[in-house]
Design a protein around this motif. Sequence first.
Motif, PDB file in Angstrom:
ATOM      1  N   SER A   1      42.147  35.024  36.797  1.00 47.84           N
ATOM      2  CA  SER A   1      42.014  36.383  37.319  1.00 47.84           C
ATOM      3  C   SER A   1      42.680  37.364  36.358  1.00 47.84           C
ATOM      4  O   SER A   1      43.731  37.081  35.788  1.00 47.84           O
ATOM      5  N   VAL A  41      38.204  38.224  39.633  1.00 42.76           N
ATOM      6  CA  VAL A  41      38.938  37.321  40.512  1.00 42.76           C
ATOM      7  C   VAL A  41      38.356  35.916  40.353  1.00 42.76           C
ATOM      8  O   VAL A  41      37.152  35.718  40.524  1.00 42.76           O
ATOM      9  N   VAL A  54      40.438  31.853  44.324  1.00 43.95           N
ATOM     10  CA  VAL A  54      41.228  32.897  44.992  1.00 43.95           C
ATOM     11  C   VAL A  54      40.568  33.289  46.312  1.00 43.95           C
ATOM     12  O   VAL A  54      39.362  33.534  46.375  1.00 43.95           O
ATOM     13  N   LEU A  61      43.115  39.214  47.539  1.00 44.04           N
ATOM     14  CA  LEU A  61      43.645  40.064  46.468  1.00 44.04           C
ATOM     15  C   LEU A  61      44.595  41.081  47.095  1.00 44.04           C
ATOM     16  O   LEU A  61      44.296  41.649  48.153  1.00 44.04           O
ATOM     17  N   ARG A  62      45.719  41.314  46.440  1.00 46.05           N
ATOM     18  CA  ARG A  62      46.679  42.311  46.932  1.00 46.05           C
ATOM     19  C   ARG A  62      46.952  43.320  45.822  1.00 46.05           C
ATOM     20  O   ARG A  62      47.309  42.941  44.701  1.00 46.05           O
ATOM     21  N   GLU A 101      45.385  44.635  51.085  1.00 41.77           N
ATOM     22  CA  GLU A 101      44.889  43.300  50.811  1.00 41.77           C
ATOM     23  C   GLU A 101      43.386  43.244  51.065  1.00 41.77           C
ATOM     24  O   GLU A 101      42.873  43.951  51.926  1.00 41.77           O
ATOM     25  N   LEU A 110      49.585  43.560  40.851  1.00 41.23           N
ATOM     26  CA  LEU A 110      48.332  42.939  41.273  1.00 41.23           C
ATOM     27  C   LEU A 110      48.608  41.463  41.533  1.00 41.23           C
ATOM     28  O   LEU A 110      49.169  40.768  40.684  1.00 41.23           O
ATOM     29  N   GLU A 111      48.226  40.987  42.725  1.00 42.26           N
ATOM     30  CA  GLU A 111      48.489  39.606  43.097  1.00 42.26           C
ATOM     31  C   GLU A 111      47.230  38.950  43.647  1.00 42.26           C
ATOM     32  O   GLU A 111      46.375  39.619  44.236  1.00 42.26           O
ATOM     33  N   VAL A 112      47.121  37.643  43.463  1.00 41.99           N
ATOM     34  CA  VAL A 112      46.009  36.864  44.013  1.00 41.99           C
ATOM     35  C   VAL A 112      46.583  35.703  44.811  1.00 41.99           C
ATOM     36  O   VAL A 112      47.683  35.206  44.528  1.00 41.99           O
ATOM     37  N   TRP A 125      51.294  33.646  46.814  1.00 38.61           N
ATOM     38  CA  TRP A 125      50.793  34.785  46.046  1.00 38.61           C
ATOM     39  C   TRP A 125      51.258  34.694  44.596  1.00 38.61           C
ATOM     40  O   TRP A 125      52.422  34.432  44.322  1.00 38.61           O
TER      41      TRP A 125
END
Length: 540
Positions: A75, A103, A107, A110-111, A143, A178-180, A188
Amino acid sequence: DVGHISNAFHFASASETTDTKPEQLFAPFLREVRLFPSDPLSDEVMSTTVERLWKVLMAERRALGRLGAATMPTSCLLGGWYDVEIHDGVTQRWSSEQGEIHVAQDVSALRVSGWHAGSFDMDVQIDDEPPTRVTLRDNFLFELALSLGRSQIVSLRLRTNRGSVQDPRDLGFLLKKLEVLPGRQGVWRTVPLDQGFDTLWRQVDSSAWIDALATVTDQRPEPAEEAFLTVRGPRSSALVEYVRASVGRYDVVLVQGIPFSLTVDVMRAVRDAGVPLVLLPHYHVDDAFYHWRQYYESFAKANAVLSFSNWVSEHFFAKRGINAPVIAGGGIDPSEYLARGTQLERFRDFRGSDRPYFLVLGRKTASKGYRTIIEAHQQLVVSRGGDVDLVLIGPDEDRQPVEGRDVHYYGRLSRELMLGALAGCVGLVTMSTSESFGIVIVEAWMSGRPVIANRRCLSFGELVEDGEDGILVGTTDELIAAMRTLLENPARAGAMGDAGHRKAMEKYTWSAAARRFHDILTEVLDGGAEGARAGALVSA
Protein backbone atom coordinates in the motif's frame (compact mmCIF):
# COMPACT_ATOMS: atom_id res chain seq x y z
CA ASP A 1 25.97 37.40 -13.85
CA VAL A 2 24.47 34.73 -11.58
CA GLY A 3 26.32 33.79 -8.42
CA HIS A 4 23.96 31.28 -6.80
CA ILE A 5 20.90 29.40 -8.06
CA SER A 6 18.28 27.73 -5.88
CA ASN A 7 14.96 26.00 -6.52
CA ALA A 8 11.78 28.04 -6.04
CA PHE A 9 8.27 26.55 -5.82
CA HIS A 10 9.55 23.21 -7.21
CA PHE A 11 9.54 24.27 -10.88
CA ALA A 12 11.17 27.68 -10.87
CA SER A 13 14.66 28.81 -9.97
CA ALA A 14 15.77 31.86 -8.04
CA SER A 15 19.20 33.38 -8.56
CA GLU A 16 21.45 35.94 -6.93
CA THR A 17 23.58 38.38 -8.89
CA THR A 18 27.32 38.00 -8.46
CA ASP A 19 29.82 40.83 -8.20
CA THR A 20 32.55 38.57 -9.62
CA LYS A 21 34.49 40.13 -12.49
CA PRO A 22 35.27 38.18 -15.68
CA GLU A 23 39.01 38.30 -14.98
CA GLN A 24 38.39 36.51 -11.66
CA LEU A 25 36.97 33.55 -13.56
CA PHE A 26 39.85 33.35 -15.98
CA ALA A 27 41.96 30.20 -16.16
CA PRO A 28 45.01 29.37 -18.31
CA PHE A 29 42.99 27.07 -20.59
CA LEU A 30 40.37 29.76 -21.34
CA ARG A 31 40.73 32.22 -24.17
CA GLU A 32 37.93 34.56 -23.07
CA VAL A 33 35.38 34.94 -20.27
CA ARG A 34 32.24 37.09 -20.52
CA LEU A 35 29.43 37.83 -18.08
CA PHE A 36 25.92 38.64 -19.34
CA PRO A 37 22.95 40.10 -17.45
CA SER A 38 20.12 37.76 -16.59
CA ASP A 39 16.56 38.60 -17.66
CA PRO A 40 14.20 39.69 -14.86
CA LEU A 41 11.09 37.68 -13.96
CA SER A 42 8.46 39.19 -11.69
CA ASP A 43 7.15 37.36 -8.64
CA GLU A 44 3.62 37.60 -10.04
CA VAL A 45 4.53 35.96 -13.36
CA MET A 46 6.49 33.27 -11.55
CA SER A 47 3.63 32.57 -9.14
CA THR A 48 0.84 32.36 -11.72
CA THR A 49 2.98 30.25 -14.07
CA VAL A 50 3.97 27.83 -11.32
CA GLU A 51 0.33 27.52 -10.27
CA ARG A 52 -0.56 26.33 -13.79
CA LEU A 53 2.38 23.92 -13.81
CA TRP A 54 1.32 22.36 -10.51
CA LYS A 55 -2.10 21.56 -11.98
CA VAL A 56 -0.45 19.83 -14.93
CA LEU A 57 1.99 17.95 -12.70
CA MET A 58 -0.74 16.72 -10.35
CA ALA A 59 -2.73 15.35 -13.32
CA GLU A 60 0.41 13.67 -14.68
CA ARG A 61 1.24 12.13 -11.31
CA ARG A 62 -2.27 10.71 -11.05
CA ALA A 63 -1.89 9.21 -14.53
CA LEU A 64 1.52 7.77 -13.66
CA GLY A 65 0.21 6.38 -10.37
CA ARG A 66 -2.59 4.53 -12.10
CA LEU A 67 -0.18 3.18 -14.72
CA GLY A 68 2.04 1.74 -12.01
CA ALA A 69 -0.52 0.74 -9.39
CA ALA A 70 -0.67 -2.90 -10.49
CA THR A 71 3.07 -3.31 -9.89
CA MET A 72 3.08 -1.82 -6.39
CA PRO A 73 4.25 -4.41 -3.83
CA THR A 74 2.52 -2.70 -0.90
CA SER A 75 0.00 0.00 0.00
CA CYS A 76 1.29 3.48 -0.86
CA LEU A 77 0.38 6.98 -1.99
CA LEU A 78 -0.27 7.30 -5.72
CA GLY A 79 -0.61 10.63 -7.54
CA GLY A 80 -2.14 13.91 -6.47
CA TRP A 81 0.08 14.66 -3.46
CA TYR A 82 2.56 17.48 -3.13
CA ASP A 83 6.16 16.97 -2.02
CA VAL A 84 6.99 15.78 1.49
CA GLU A 85 7.09 18.41 4.24
CA ILE A 86 8.44 17.95 7.74
CA HIS A 87 6.69 19.73 10.63
CA ASP A 88 8.06 19.26 14.14
CA GLY A 89 9.97 16.22 12.94
CA VAL A 90 6.86 14.58 11.46
CA THR A 91 6.55 13.76 7.75
CA GLN A 92 3.35 15.18 6.20
CA ARG A 93 1.99 15.90 2.71
CA TRP A 94 -0.60 18.26 1.28
CA SER A 95 -3.17 16.89 -1.14
CA SER A 96 -4.21 18.54 -4.37
CA GLU A 97 -7.85 18.57 -5.43
CA GLN A 98 -7.62 14.78 -5.85
CA GLY A 99 -5.17 12.58 -3.97
CA GLU A 100 -5.08 8.85 -4.68
CA ILE A 101 -3.97 5.84 -2.63
CA HIS A 102 -3.07 2.30 -3.68
CA VAL A 103 -4.37 -0.28 -1.18
CA ALA A 104 -2.88 -3.79 -1.32
CA GLN A 105 -5.11 -6.85 -1.59
CA ASP A 106 -4.51 -8.00 1.99
CA VAL A 107 -6.05 -4.80 3.46
CA SER A 108 -9.57 -4.65 4.88
CA ALA A 109 -9.67 -1.02 6.02
CA LEU A 110 -7.98 2.36 5.53
CA ARG A 111 -7.55 5.09 8.15
CA VAL A 112 -6.75 8.69 7.16
CA SER A 113 -5.65 11.37 9.65
CA GLY A 114 -5.24 14.98 8.57
CA TRP A 115 -6.05 18.64 8.99
CA HIS A 116 -8.12 21.23 7.14
CA ALA A 117 -9.09 24.70 8.30
CA GLY A 118 -12.74 24.43 9.32
CA SER A 119 -15.46 22.20 7.89
CA PHE A 120 -15.20 20.72 4.38
CA ASP A 121 -16.75 18.02 2.20
CA MET A 122 -14.68 15.25 0.64
CA ASP A 123 -15.79 12.71 -1.96
CA VAL A 124 -14.31 9.27 -1.33
CA GLN A 125 -14.27 6.82 -4.24
CA ILE A 126 -13.05 3.19 -4.38
CA ASP A 127 -12.02 2.21 -7.92
CA ASP A 128 -15.00 2.93 -10.22
CA GLU A 129 -17.68 2.69 -7.54
CA PRO A 130 -19.97 5.69 -6.90
CA PRO A 131 -18.28 8.20 -4.57
CA THR A 132 -19.37 8.72 -0.97
CA ARG A 133 -19.34 12.23 0.52
CA VAL A 134 -18.02 12.75 4.04
CA THR A 135 -17.99 15.99 6.02
CA LEU A 136 -14.89 16.63 8.11
CA ARG A 137 -13.35 19.54 10.00
CA ASP A 138 -10.08 20.73 11.51
CA ASN A 139 -8.01 17.79 12.83
CA PHE A 140 -9.89 14.76 11.53
CA LEU A 141 -9.71 10.98 11.29
CA PHE A 142 -11.91 8.73 9.21
CA GLU A 143 -11.93 5.02 8.41
CA LEU A 144 -12.95 3.31 5.20
CA ALA A 145 -13.94 -0.36 4.91
CA LEU A 146 -12.42 -2.17 1.90
CA SER A 147 -12.77 -5.51 0.14
CA LEU A 148 -10.17 -8.14 0.96
CA GLY A 149 -8.62 -10.14 -1.84
CA ARG A 150 -8.06 -7.43 -4.44
CA SER A 151 -5.97 -4.30 -4.67
CA GLN A 152 -7.90 -1.04 -4.88
CA ILE A 153 -7.41 2.61 -5.68
CA VAL A 154 -8.98 5.09 -3.26
CA SER A 155 -9.53 8.65 -4.55
CA LEU A 156 -10.06 11.58 -2.19
CA ARG A 157 -11.55 14.68 -3.89
CA LEU A 158 -12.24 18.09 -2.40
CA ARG A 159 -12.36 21.75 -3.26
CA THR A 160 -8.89 23.31 -2.94
CA ASN A 161 -7.82 26.68 -1.62
CA ARG A 162 -6.32 28.95 -4.27
CA GLY A 163 -2.56 29.43 -4.11
CA SER A 164 -0.83 32.75 -3.46
CA VAL A 165 2.33 34.53 -4.53
CA GLN A 166 4.03 33.11 -1.43
CA ASP A 167 2.80 29.55 -2.16
CA PRO A 168 1.26 29.02 -5.61
CA ARG A 169 -0.03 25.52 -4.90
CA ASP A 170 -3.78 24.84 -4.76
CA LEU A 171 -3.96 22.97 -1.45
CA GLY A 172 -6.55 20.46 -0.28
CA PHE A 173 -5.91 18.94 3.16
CA LEU A 174 -2.75 18.15 5.10
CA LEU A 175 -2.24 14.39 5.35
CA LYS A 176 -0.65 13.63 8.71
CA LYS A 177 -0.94 9.85 8.91
CA LEU A 178 -2.12 6.99 6.72
CA GLU A 179 -2.78 3.51 8.10
CA VAL A 180 -4.01 0.19 6.70
CA LEU A 181 -5.50 -2.83 8.49
CA PRO A 182 -4.14 -6.15 7.20
CA GLY A 183 -6.77 -8.90 7.28
CA ARG A 184 -9.83 -8.75 9.52
CA GLN A 185 -8.13 -8.96 12.88
CA GLY A 186 -4.73 -7.44 12.14
CA VAL A 187 -2.89 -4.55 13.72
CA TRP A 188 -3.05 -1.14 12.05
CA ARG A 189 0.12 -0.53 9.99
CA THR A 190 1.43 2.93 9.10
CA VAL A 191 2.03 3.67 5.41
CA PRO A 192 5.22 5.77 4.94
CA LEU A 193 4.30 9.15 3.49
CA ASP A 194 7.79 9.70 2.10
CA GLN A 195 7.73 6.51 0.02
CA GLY A 196 5.14 6.86 -2.72
CA PHE A 197 4.49 4.93 -5.89
CA ASP A 198 7.35 6.66 -7.72
CA THR A 199 9.94 5.45 -5.20
CA LEU A 200 8.53 1.92 -5.21
CA TRP A 201 8.27 1.76 -9.01
CA ARG A 202 11.94 2.65 -9.36
CA GLN A 203 12.78 -0.22 -7.02
CA VAL A 204 10.55 -2.75 -8.78
CA ASP A 205 11.39 -1.91 -12.41
CA SER A 206 13.53 1.14 -13.22
CA SER A 207 13.23 0.65 -16.96
CA ALA A 208 9.41 0.54 -16.87
CA TRP A 209 9.36 3.64 -14.63
CA ILE A 210 11.53 5.59 -17.07
CA ASP A 211 9.44 4.42 -20.03
CA ALA A 212 6.29 5.64 -18.24
CA LEU A 213 7.91 9.04 -17.59
CA ALA A 214 8.77 9.32 -21.28
CA THR A 215 5.21 8.40 -22.30
CA VAL A 216 3.69 11.10 -20.07
CA THR A 217 6.29 13.64 -21.23
CA ASP A 218 5.52 12.98 -24.90
CA GLN A 219 1.83 13.67 -24.20
CA ARG A 220 2.34 16.87 -22.19
CA PRO A 221 0.54 19.97 -23.60
CA GLU A 222 2.87 22.44 -25.29
CA PRO A 223 1.73 25.40 -23.12
CA ALA A 224 3.02 23.54 -20.07
CA GLU A 225 6.40 23.06 -21.74
CA GLU A 226 6.61 26.76 -22.52
CA ALA A 227 5.52 27.66 -18.99
CA PHE A 228 8.36 25.59 -17.53
CA LEU A 229 10.83 27.25 -19.89
CA THR A 230 9.59 30.64 -18.64
CA VAL A 231 10.22 30.03 -14.94
CA ARG A 232 13.17 27.62 -14.95
CA GLY A 233 15.76 30.35 -15.32
CA PRO A 234 18.00 32.07 -15.25
CA ARG A 235 17.59 33.23 -18.85
CA SER A 236 19.72 35.80 -20.64
CA SER A 237 18.61 37.24 -23.97
CA ALA A 238 21.92 39.13 -24.18
CA LEU A 239 23.89 35.89 -23.93
CA VAL A 240 21.73 34.15 -26.54
CA GLU A 241 22.16 37.06 -28.95
CA TYR A 242 25.92 36.93 -28.44
CA VAL A 243 25.89 33.21 -29.21
CA ARG A 244 23.90 33.78 -32.39
CA ALA A 245 26.33 36.46 -33.52
CA SER A 246 29.56 34.63 -32.72
CA VAL A 247 28.88 30.88 -32.86
CA GLY A 248 29.99 30.64 -36.49
CA ARG A 249 33.61 31.15 -35.37
CA TYR A 250 33.67 27.79 -33.60
CA ASP A 251 34.15 24.21 -34.84
CA VAL A 252 31.97 22.71 -32.09
CA VAL A 253 30.06 24.04 -29.08
CA LEU A 254 29.75 22.31 -25.70
CA VAL A 255 26.62 23.22 -23.72
CA GLN A 256 26.35 22.10 -20.11
CA GLY A 257 23.59 21.99 -17.55
CA ILE A 258 20.05 20.67 -17.35
CA PRO A 259 17.46 21.44 -15.99
CA PHE A 260 17.78 25.14 -16.82
CA SER A 261 16.09 27.15 -19.57
CA LEU A 262 19.25 28.96 -20.63
CA THR A 263 20.69 25.64 -21.76
CA VAL A 264 17.73 25.10 -24.09
CA ASP A 265 17.90 28.67 -25.41
CA VAL A 266 21.61 28.34 -26.23
CA MET A 267 21.24 24.90 -27.79
CA ARG A 268 18.52 26.20 -30.11
CA ALA A 269 20.74 29.12 -31.16
CA VAL A 270 23.66 26.79 -31.90
CA ARG A 271 21.58 24.35 -33.91
CA ASP A 272 19.93 27.17 -35.88
CA ALA A 273 23.44 28.19 -36.93
CA GLY A 274 24.26 24.65 -38.07
CA VAL A 275 27.31 24.37 -35.80
CA PRO A 276 28.08 20.92 -34.31
CA LEU A 277 26.72 20.64 -30.78
CA VAL A 278 27.79 18.47 -27.85
CA LEU A 279 25.56 18.44 -24.80
CA LEU A 280 26.67 17.68 -21.23
CA PRO A 281 23.32 17.52 -19.40
CA HIS A 282 24.14 15.86 -16.04
CA TYR A 283 20.86 14.04 -16.66
CA HIS A 284 19.01 12.29 -13.82
CA VAL A 285 17.03 9.87 -15.98
CA ASP A 286 15.09 8.32 -13.07
CA ASP A 287 13.96 11.70 -11.69
CA ALA A 288 10.60 12.88 -13.05
CA PHE A 289 11.70 16.51 -12.76
CA TYR A 290 14.17 16.04 -15.63
CA HIS A 291 11.60 14.78 -18.11
CA TRP A 292 10.53 17.64 -20.35
CA ARG A 293 9.99 17.41 -24.07
CA GLN A 294 12.21 20.44 -24.69
CA TYR A 295 15.11 18.40 -23.27
CA TYR A 296 14.23 15.39 -25.44
CA GLU A 297 14.23 17.64 -28.51
CA SER A 298 17.57 19.14 -27.54
CA PHE A 299 19.06 15.67 -27.10
CA ALA A 300 17.80 14.61 -30.51
CA LYS A 301 19.32 17.65 -32.23
CA ALA A 302 22.73 17.38 -30.55
CA ASN A 303 25.57 15.63 -32.39
CA ALA A 304 26.42 13.90 -29.11
CA VAL A 305 24.93 13.82 -25.62
CA LEU A 306 27.51 12.91 -22.98
CA SER A 307 26.12 10.20 -20.73
CA PHE A 308 27.70 9.10 -17.47
CA SER A 309 26.10 5.65 -17.53
CA ASN A 310 26.14 2.72 -19.91
CA TRP A 311 22.74 1.69 -18.52
CA VAL A 312 21.19 5.09 -19.21
CA SER A 313 22.66 5.22 -22.71
CA GLU A 314 21.19 1.80 -23.48
CA HIS A 315 17.82 2.01 -21.71
CA PHE A 316 16.90 5.63 -22.38
CA PHE A 317 18.95 7.46 -24.99
CA ALA A 318 19.26 4.57 -27.45
CA LYS A 319 15.49 3.95 -27.32
CA ARG A 320 14.96 7.51 -28.55
CA GLY A 321 17.62 7.29 -31.25
CA ILE A 322 19.93 9.69 -29.39
CA ASN A 323 23.70 9.52 -29.81
CA ALA A 324 24.94 9.25 -26.20
CA PRO A 325 28.58 8.19 -25.80
CA VAL A 326 29.60 7.41 -22.22
CA ILE A 327 32.18 9.42 -20.32
CA ALA A 328 33.09 9.72 -16.64
CA GLY A 329 30.74 12.09 -14.84
CA GLY A 330 33.60 13.95 -13.19
CA GLY A 331 37.29 13.80 -12.61
CA ILE A 332 39.83 13.98 -9.83
CA ASP A 333 43.29 15.50 -9.59
CA PRO A 334 45.52 12.99 -7.75
CA SER A 335 47.82 15.77 -6.52
CA GLU A 336 44.98 17.09 -4.31
CA TYR A 337 45.23 13.98 -2.16
CA LEU A 338 49.01 13.94 -1.58
CA ALA A 339 48.71 16.03 1.60
CA ARG A 340 46.16 13.69 3.14
CA GLY A 341 47.90 13.61 6.54
CA THR A 342 47.99 17.39 6.87
CA GLN A 343 44.37 17.71 5.71
CA LEU A 344 43.30 15.11 8.25
CA GLU A 345 45.05 16.89 11.12
CA ARG A 346 43.44 20.21 10.22
CA PHE A 347 39.99 18.65 10.16
CA ARG A 348 40.63 17.02 13.53
CA ASP A 349 41.69 20.38 14.93
CA PHE A 350 38.55 21.96 13.46
CA ARG A 351 36.33 19.23 14.85
CA GLY A 352 38.05 18.98 18.21
CA SER A 353 37.58 15.23 18.49
CA ASP A 354 39.25 11.94 17.57
CA ARG A 355 36.06 9.89 17.77
CA PRO A 356 35.30 7.69 14.73
CA TYR A 357 32.64 9.03 12.38
CA PHE A 358 30.71 8.27 9.22
CA LEU A 359 30.59 11.12 6.71
CA VAL A 360 27.71 12.53 4.67
CA LEU A 361 28.94 14.92 1.99
CA GLY A 362 26.81 17.12 -0.27
CA ARG A 363 23.82 19.44 -0.35
CA LYS A 364 21.49 19.06 2.63
CA THR A 365 18.20 18.43 0.89
CA ALA A 366 15.60 15.67 1.07
CA SER A 367 16.57 14.01 -2.24
CA LYS A 368 20.03 13.28 -0.83
CA GLY A 369 18.51 10.92 1.73
CA TYR A 370 20.38 12.36 4.70
CA ARG A 371 17.47 11.79 7.09
CA THR A 372 17.57 8.06 6.36
CA ILE A 373 21.25 8.10 7.28
CA ILE A 374 20.55 9.97 10.53
CA GLU A 375 17.83 7.45 11.41
CA ALA A 376 20.18 4.53 10.76
CA HIS A 377 22.96 6.17 12.76
CA GLN A 378 20.69 6.77 15.73
CA GLN A 379 19.71 3.11 15.83
CA LEU A 380 23.37 2.12 15.51
CA VAL A 381 24.34 4.45 18.37
CA VAL A 382 21.68 2.96 20.64
CA SER A 383 22.76 -0.59 19.89
CA ARG A 384 26.50 0.15 20.37
CA GLY A 385 26.35 2.55 23.28
CA GLY A 386 27.32 5.68 21.36
CA ASP A 387 30.84 5.02 20.09
CA VAL A 388 30.56 6.54 16.61
CA ASP A 389 29.57 10.00 15.32
CA LEU A 390 27.85 11.14 12.16
CA VAL A 391 29.30 14.19 10.38
CA LEU A 392 27.40 16.08 7.67
CA ILE A 393 29.11 18.65 5.42
CA GLY A 394 27.45 20.69 2.68
CA PRO A 395 25.25 23.71 1.99
CA ASP A 396 21.94 23.89 3.88
CA GLU A 397 19.25 23.92 1.17
CA ASP A 398 16.20 22.62 3.01
CA ARG A 399 16.73 24.71 6.18
CA GLN A 400 15.52 21.79 8.29
CA PRO A 401 17.10 21.30 11.72
CA VAL A 402 19.60 18.45 12.12
CA GLU A 403 19.08 16.68 15.42
CA GLY A 404 20.32 13.48 16.95
CA ARG A 405 22.78 12.07 19.42
CA ASP A 406 26.40 12.43 18.23
CA VAL A 407 25.26 14.04 14.94
CA HIS A 408 27.28 17.07 13.80
CA TYR A 409 26.32 19.30 10.87
CA TYR A 410 29.06 21.74 9.84
CA GLY A 411 27.50 23.33 6.77
CA ARG A 412 29.75 24.35 3.88
CA LEU A 413 33.48 23.93 4.58
CA SER A 414 36.67 24.71 2.70
CA ARG A 415 38.02 22.20 0.21
CA GLU A 416 40.94 21.41 2.51
CA LEU A 417 38.69 20.62 5.49
CA MET A 418 36.37 18.55 3.28
CA LEU A 419 39.30 16.44 2.05
CA GLY A 420 40.46 16.05 5.65
CA ALA A 421 36.99 14.84 6.63
CA LEU A 422 37.11 12.26 3.84
CA ALA A 423 40.55 11.05 4.86
CA GLY A 424 39.52 10.40 8.46
CA CYS A 425 36.03 8.89 8.14
CA VAL A 426 35.10 5.25 8.76
CA GLY A 427 33.28 5.47 5.45
CA LEU A 428 31.31 7.83 3.24
CA VAL A 429 27.54 7.26 3.26
CA THR A 430 25.27 8.51 0.45
CA MET A 431 21.60 7.60 0.15
CA SER A 432 20.71 9.97 -2.67
CA THR A 433 17.73 8.76 -4.69
CA SER A 434 18.87 10.12 -8.05
CA GLU A 435 22.23 11.27 -9.39
CA SER A 436 23.80 11.62 -12.81
CA PHE A 437 27.12 10.28 -11.49
CA GLY A 438 28.59 10.23 -7.96
CA ILE A 439 31.75 12.31 -7.69
CA VAL A 440 31.70 12.18 -3.87
CA ILE A 441 32.13 8.41 -4.11
CA VAL A 442 35.21 8.82 -6.30
CA GLU A 443 36.59 11.42 -3.90
CA ALA A 444 36.13 9.01 -0.99
CA TRP A 445 38.02 6.33 -2.93
CA MET A 446 40.85 8.75 -3.65
CA SER A 447 41.07 9.26 0.11
CA GLY A 448 41.32 5.49 0.55
CA ARG A 449 37.93 5.19 2.22
CA PRO A 450 35.07 2.76 1.50
CA VAL A 451 31.56 3.90 0.63
CA ILE A 452 28.02 2.89 1.49
CA ALA A 453 25.61 3.87 -1.29
CA ASN A 454 21.95 3.57 -2.19
CA ARG A 455 21.57 0.68 -4.62
CA ARG A 456 18.27 2.18 -5.79
CA CYS A 457 20.14 5.11 -7.32
CA LEU A 458 20.97 3.96 -10.86
CA SER A 459 24.32 5.71 -11.10
CA PHE A 460 25.50 4.37 -7.73
CA GLY A 461 24.55 0.83 -8.65
CA GLU A 462 26.68 1.09 -11.77
CA LEU A 463 29.59 2.89 -10.10
CA VAL A 464 30.06 0.80 -6.94
CA GLU A 465 31.02 -2.88 -7.04
CA ASP A 466 29.15 -4.27 -4.07
CA GLY A 467 31.46 -5.88 -1.53
CA GLU A 468 34.61 -4.88 -3.40
CA ASP A 469 34.98 -1.10 -3.16
CA GLY A 470 31.84 -0.36 -1.18
CA ILE A 471 28.52 -1.69 0.05
CA LEU A 472 25.20 -1.13 -1.72
CA VAL A 473 22.09 -0.94 0.47
CA GLY A 474 18.38 -0.38 -0.08
CA THR A 475 16.75 -0.24 3.34
CA THR A 476 17.46 1.31 6.71
CA ASP A 477 18.20 -2.11 8.19
CA GLU A 478 20.71 -2.82 5.40
CA LEU A 479 22.31 0.57 5.98
CA ILE A 480 22.73 -0.13 9.71
CA ALA A 481 24.28 -3.50 8.92
CA ALA A 482 26.70 -1.93 6.42
CA MET A 483 27.76 0.75 8.89
CA ARG A 484 28.33 -1.92 11.50
CA THR A 485 30.41 -3.97 9.03
CA LEU A 486 32.78 -1.09 8.27
CA LEU A 487 33.03 -0.09 11.92
CA GLU A 488 33.77 -3.59 13.22
CA ASN A 489 36.01 -4.74 10.35
CA PRO A 490 38.62 -2.03 9.73
CA ALA A 491 40.77 -4.36 7.63
CA ARG A 492 37.90 -5.06 5.27
CA ALA A 493 36.99 -1.37 5.19
CA GLY A 494 40.60 -0.56 4.30
CA ALA A 495 40.64 -3.17 1.53
CA MET A 496 37.48 -1.66 0.04
CA GLY A 497 39.03 1.79 0.18
CA ASP A 498 42.18 0.51 -1.54
CA ALA A 499 40.12 -1.15 -4.28
CA GLY A 500 38.21 2.09 -4.79
CA HIS A 501 41.47 4.03 -5.01
CA ARG A 502 42.74 1.74 -7.75
CA LYS A 503 39.50 2.16 -9.68
CA ALA A 504 39.54 5.95 -9.31
CA MET A 505 43.15 6.19 -10.52
CA GLU A 506 42.41 3.93 -13.47
CA LYS A 507 39.15 5.45 -14.71
CA TYR A 508 38.36 8.78 -13.11
CA THR A 509 41.33 11.13 -13.34
CA TRP A 510 40.92 14.32 -15.33
CA SER A 511 43.55 13.12 -17.78
CA ALA A 512 41.49 9.97 -18.50
CA ALA A 513 38.34 12.08 -18.92
CA ALA A 514 40.19 14.49 -21.25
CA ARG A 515 41.35 11.64 -23.50
CA ARG A 516 37.84 10.23 -23.71
CA PHE A 517 36.38 13.68 -24.43
CA HIS A 518 38.97 14.26 -27.15
CA ASP A 519 37.93 11.00 -28.81
CA ILE A 520 34.24 11.98 -28.73
CA LEU A 521 34.90 15.44 -30.18
CA THR A 522 37.02 13.88 -32.93
CA GLU A 523 34.13 11.57 -33.85
CA VAL A 524 31.71 14.51 -33.92
CA LEU A 525 33.96 16.67 -36.09
CA ASP A 526 34.63 13.74 -38.42
CA GLY A 527 30.89 13.13 -38.70
CA GLY A 528 31.23 9.69 -37.18
CA ALA A 529 28.15 9.62 -34.98
CA GLU A 530 28.08 5.84 -34.89
CA GLY A 531 31.61 5.78 -33.51
CA ALA A 532 30.72 8.21 -30.74
CA ARG A 533 27.47 6.35 -30.05
CA ALA A 534 29.18 3.01 -29.57
CA GLY A 535 31.92 4.23 -27.22
CA ALA A 536 31.64 2.98 -23.65
CA LEU A 537 33.55 4.13 -20.60
CA VAL A 538 36.97 2.53 -20.87
CA SER A 539 39.95 2.63 -18.59
CA ALA A 540 42.73 5.03 -19.42
